[in-house]
Scaffold this active site. Structure first.
Site, mmCIF file in Angstrom:
data_model
loop_
_atom_site.group_PDB
_atom_site.id
_atom_site.type_symbol
_atom_site.label_atom_id
_atom_site.label_comp_id
_atom_site.label_asym_id
_atom_site.label_seq_id
_atom_site.Cartn_x
_atom_site.Cartn_y
_atom_site.Cartn_z
ATOM 1 N N ASP A 10 0.858 -1.186 0.000
ATOM 2 C CA ASP A 10 0.000 0.000 0.000
ATOM 3 C C ASP A 10 0.894 1.236 0.000
ATOM 4 O O ASP A 10 2.124 1.115 -0.082
ATOM 5 C CB ASP A 10 -0.922 -0.011 1.233
ATOM 6 C CG ASP A 10 -0.164 0.226 2.542
ATOM 7 O OD1 ASP A 10 1.083 0.292 2.523
ATOM 8 O OD2 ASP A 10 -0.827 0.346 3.581
ATOM 9 N N ASP A 12 1.459 4.767 2.312
ATOM 10 C CA ASP A 12 1.102 5.388 3.595
ATOM 11 C C ASP A 12 1.516 6.852 3.614
ATOM 12 O O ASP A 12 2.683 7.171 3.354
ATOM 13 C CB ASP A 12 1.827 4.664 4.737
ATOM 14 C CG ASP A 12 1.591 3.167 4.730
ATOM 15 O OD1 ASP A 12 0.490 2.744 5.124
ATOM 16 O OD2 ASP A 12 2.508 2.418 4.324
ATOM 17 N N ASP A 48 -3.237 4.560 2.765
ATOM 18 C CA ASP A 48 -3.584 4.980 4.125
ATOM 19 C C ASP A 48 -3.251 6.454 4.287
ATOM 20 O O ASP A 48 -2.119 6.876 4.021
ATOM 21 C CB ASP A 48 -2.759 4.190 5.163
ATOM 22 C CG ASP A 48 -3.206 2.744 5.274
ATOM 23 O OD1 ASP A 48 -4.378 2.448 4.951
ATOM 24 O OD2 ASP A 48 -2.381 1.903 5.693
HETATM 25 P P1 TTP Z 1 2.021 -1.100 6.679
HETATM 26 O O1 TTP Z 1 1.573 -0.204 5.594
HETATM 27 O O2 TTP Z 1 1.101 -2.207 7.041
HETATM 28 O O3 TTP Z 1 3.439 -1.777 6.376
HETATM 29 P P2 TTP Z 1 4.701 -1.267 5.548
HETATM 30 O O4 TTP Z 1 4.437 0.043 4.917
HETATM 31 O O5 TTP Z 1 5.858 -1.355 6.471
HETATM 32 O O6 TTP Z 1 4.886 -2.398 4.477
HETATM 33 P P3 TTP Z 1 4.138 -2.542 3.059
HETATM 34 O O7 TTP Z 1 5.142 -2.184 2.036
HETATM 35 O O8 TTP Z 1 3.746 -3.972 2.986
HETATM 36 O O9 TTP Z 1 2.967 -1.622 3.054
HETATM 37 O O10 TTP Z 1 2.271 -0.291 8.008
HETATM 38 C C1 TTP Z 1 3.140 0.822 8.067
HETATM 39 C C2 TTP Z 1 3.349 1.232 9.491
HETATM 40 O O11 TTP Z 1 2.178 1.798 10.027
HETATM 41 C C3 TTP Z 1 3.724 0.076 10.393
HETATM 42 O O12 TTP Z 1 4.946 0.386 11.045
HETATM 43 C C4 TTP Z 1 2.676 0.017 11.429
HETATM 44 C C5 TTP Z 1 2.042 1.376 11.354
HETATM 45 N N1 TTP Z 1 0.625 1.368 11.723
HETATM 46 C C6 TTP Z 1 0.237 2.076 12.840
HETATM 47 O O13 TTP Z 1 1.068 2.702 13.501
HETATM 48 N N2 TTP Z 1 -1.066 2.076 13.199
HETATM 49 C C7 TTP Z 1 -2.007 1.397 12.506
HETATM 50 O O14 TTP Z 1 -3.180 1.440 12.877
HETATM 51 C C8 TTP Z 1 -1.588 0.655 11.331
HETATM 52 C C9 TTP Z 1 -2.576 -0.105 10.502
HETATM 53 C C10 TTP Z 1 -0.270 0.678 10.975
HETATM 54 MN MN MN Z 2 2.652 0.364 3.814
HETATM 55 MN MN MN Z 3 -0.428 0.873 5.560
#
Ligand code: TTP
Ligand code: MN
Ligand code: MN
Ligand code: MN
Length: 362
Positions: free
Chosen positions: A204, A206, A286
């Site tokens: 995703d 973020d 996100d």
């Molecule tokens: P992710 O997007 O799940 O993971 P990522 O970006 O490390 O890997 P990917 O490439 O697969 O997307 O989560 C990113 C960070 O956000 C992770 O360190 C946990 C944090 N997080 C929160 O702090 N609160 C929340 O509610 C969620 C869902 C994630």
């Molecule tokens: Mn992510």
């Molecule tokens: Mn995420």
């Protein structure tokens, strides 16, 4: 806590937040095996086991050399009996028989497929599996009422299981920036998650958003969502309001990775001229909004990796008697909050050497 290789010794501290873990992993054969077992444990709701495998994998990710003999592992932290057995199996046979039988089991395959649907967690997938549902067709024909997230997840299943590229993340970043600056000029937007750690693909994208005038950011997510919706850029969105209150949520709350920021879990409709007939793809995004006073904690909390975050909170609690969240750091001995305006300051409060995002790939 040392690994020997041709008389060179490397010190590996036991908390992942005490060490550097780049994306340059010399031990993927072992870390893939251990990650599969961790994933399987997560699918079985065995969190303790899952974390043990994740920690073991993280130690091997941090090693500057490829492990070729079990004797090199002597003295390394976090390698339990079970993990050592798996590593030994991989050294001697090229694969671990336990891992092979796990990942080829009907249960693992089905649960992985079902949890690959956005909105479906391990518990739901397990319930469906027990009812005999093993694939998407069986799910669609089961008559189960899916919630809005799961419907969107099923509809965009293929797209959402294709890795998101850095270029796609940047294209979405441009759109998000435009939306945010249009509804609240002066806002700051940063790319967090895996892309901030230097990953070239992700599951995703973020984003963390703030505004230098505390309070101005309140309600920003819903305004941004309206802006995007009006332009047909969202396929799905679920907004949550900020529910953080320092007095209630700070020190009293057990450390958890769920935070209380204003946020939107969404699916973007990203224009892709090169995809024939359709000209777009779906991408999970996100959006999180933090007040400026909590921004450093939010950036640290949303950069990951998940294990790195977990280890930071464990270090804070066990070693420093502090409670760390994505909102604040509380010192349980001094009974006060420790303020910070940068990630560096938070590491200093925690008595840790600063680890840059690209070295947090534990
Ligand atoms: P992710 O997007 O799940 O993971 P990522 O970006 O490390 O890997 P990917 O490439 O697969 O997307 O989560 C990113 C960070 O956000 C992770 O360190 C946990 C944090 N997080 C929160 O702090 N609160 C929340 O509610 C969620 C869902 C994630
Ligand atoms: Mn992510
Ligand atoms: Mn995420
Ligand atoms: Mn290296």
């Amino acid at each position: 806590q040392k690994v020997k290789e041709e008389s060179v010794e490397f010190l590996i501290p036991s908390y992942a937040c005490q060490r550097r873990t780049s994306l340059d992993n010399h031990n993927t054969n072992f870390t893939d095996a251990l990650s599969h077992l961790a994933e399987n444990a997560e699918l079985n709701n065995e969190d303790g086991r899952a974390v043990a495998f994740r920690r073991a994998a993280a130690v091997l990710k941090a090693l500057p050399v490829k492990v070729t003999s079990i004797t090199q592992l002597r003295g390394l932290p976090c390698l339990g009996e079970h993990s050592q057995r798996v590593i030994k199996d991989v050294i001697e046979n090229g694969v671990s028989s336990e891992v092979e039988s796990t990942i080829h089991s009907e249960r693992f395959k089905a649960l992985k497929l079902l949890t690959g649907i956005f909105g479906v967690g391990a518990k739901t997938a397990d319930r469906w599996f027990k009812e005999g549902i093993q694939n998407l067709t069986q799910l669609a024909n089961s008559g189960h009422d899916l919630n809005r997230a799961q419907q969107a997840g099923l509809e965009h299943y293929y797209d959402l299981n294709q890795p998101v590229t850095k270029a796609e993340a940047e294209a979405i970043g441009d759109i998000v920036k435009k939306a945010v600056l249009d509804v609240l000029p002066g806002s700051e937007i940063i790319l967090t998650g895996g892309f901030r750690r230097g990953k070239i693909t992700g599951h995703d994208v973020d984003f963390l958003i703030t505004h230098p005038d505390e309070g101005k950011e309140v309600g920003l997510v819903s305004k941004v969502v309206s802006w995007l919706t009006a332009r047909g850029l969202l396929l799905y969105q679920k907004n949550t309001r900020n529910s953080y209150l320092e007095s209630e949520d700070g020190p009293a709350q057990p450390p958890s990775n769920m935070d209380r920021f204003e946020r939107c879990f969404s699916i973007f409709k990203l224009e892709k001229k090169e995809i024939p007939n359709r000209n777009w793809r779906a991408v999970r995004v996100d959006l999180v909004v933090s007040p400026i006073s909590q921004f450093a904690f939010a950036v640290l909390g949303w950069t990951g990796s998940k294990l790195f975050e977990r280890e930071l909170r464990r270090w804070a609690g066990q070693v420093k008697s502090m409670s760390l969240s994505s909102h604040a750091l509380y010192d349980n001995k001094q009974c006060k909050y420790l303020r910070a305006t940068s990630e560096e300051e938070i590491f200093t409060h925690l008595g840790l050497e600063f680890i840059p995002p690209s070295e947090r790939n534990a």
